[in-house]
Write a protein that holds these residues in place. Sequence first.
Motif: not given
Lengths: 132, 132
Positions: B101, B104, B108
């Motif tokens: 995560d 990510s 993002d």
Amino acid sequence: MAKNRRYNRSRQRDRILELLRETGDHPTADWLYTQLKDEFPNLSVGTIYRNLNILLDQGLIKKIDFGSTFDRFEANTAPHYHFICDRCGSIIDLDLPIDPDLDSRVNDRTPYTALRHKIEFFGLCNRCSNMQ
Amino acid sequence: MAKNRRYNRSRQRDRILELLRETGDHPTADWLYTQLKDEFPNLSVGTIYRNLNILLDQGLIKKIDFGSTFDRFEANTAPHYHFICDRCGSIIDLDLPIDPDLDSRVNDRTPYTALRHKIEFFGLCNRCSNMQ
DNA sequence: GTTCATGCAAATCGTTTGCACAATG
DNA sequence: CATTGTGCAAACGATTTGCATGAAC
């Protein structure tokens, strides 16, 4: 380090790997040298380094270095994470909040008390991924 | 580095700090030397390093090093995070899952493509916190 | 005028390398 | 025997340091 070579076994290299597997620590070349010089009275540091590089090449061990062989300096003294581009090597300050939850995760699940952490992300910077 | 000293200002040190603040990069001592040698024809690398250490001592800059001045090696080749004890300096492999995560989050919220990351946690190991 | 910073060059220190010889396969 | 590894010592490269001189306050 030269890749794609074939390697003969050596008693010295076997022992270096064994020692690295036994110790939970992350020793230096000199520590390994000190440990092994009783066993191999004529052992030299050159041999230690050469074998460590071979073991790295074989993927049997990892080196805890951090990319650069030089010290690097920055004037941004606020805590922040770094992004390091695999292709061009540039080190970029990330504008992401520090996640204190990561420290809690360590504190909840391990016997250690984490007060802070560093993260380095690796991948491609925008320049390099557009170039591709 | 000697702490608790008083420092006179110097034009060289002022410019080193200025350059570090201007550049978004994380330069080496040698880069700073190259940038400044036109401005200070007799500049020496010793001066760069001495001033960088003073600036570090003053807390005006940070060094991107990683604790050890030595290369360190380990036989644990699986991805894992490290814990480094502030007091005894030992480096410990953490038994925590890698958190995808985090990558990510970079992907993002930034223009960079993170493929992997390293984390080093700092604090006190169980031995050292019990000793206290 | 006392202290601190600089330039220069030599020293330091972790790591690498050239070479002759030994070990491996 | 052809190749790879070792020991030794010298070389390397980034960083530090001793010393005489110059700048800061």
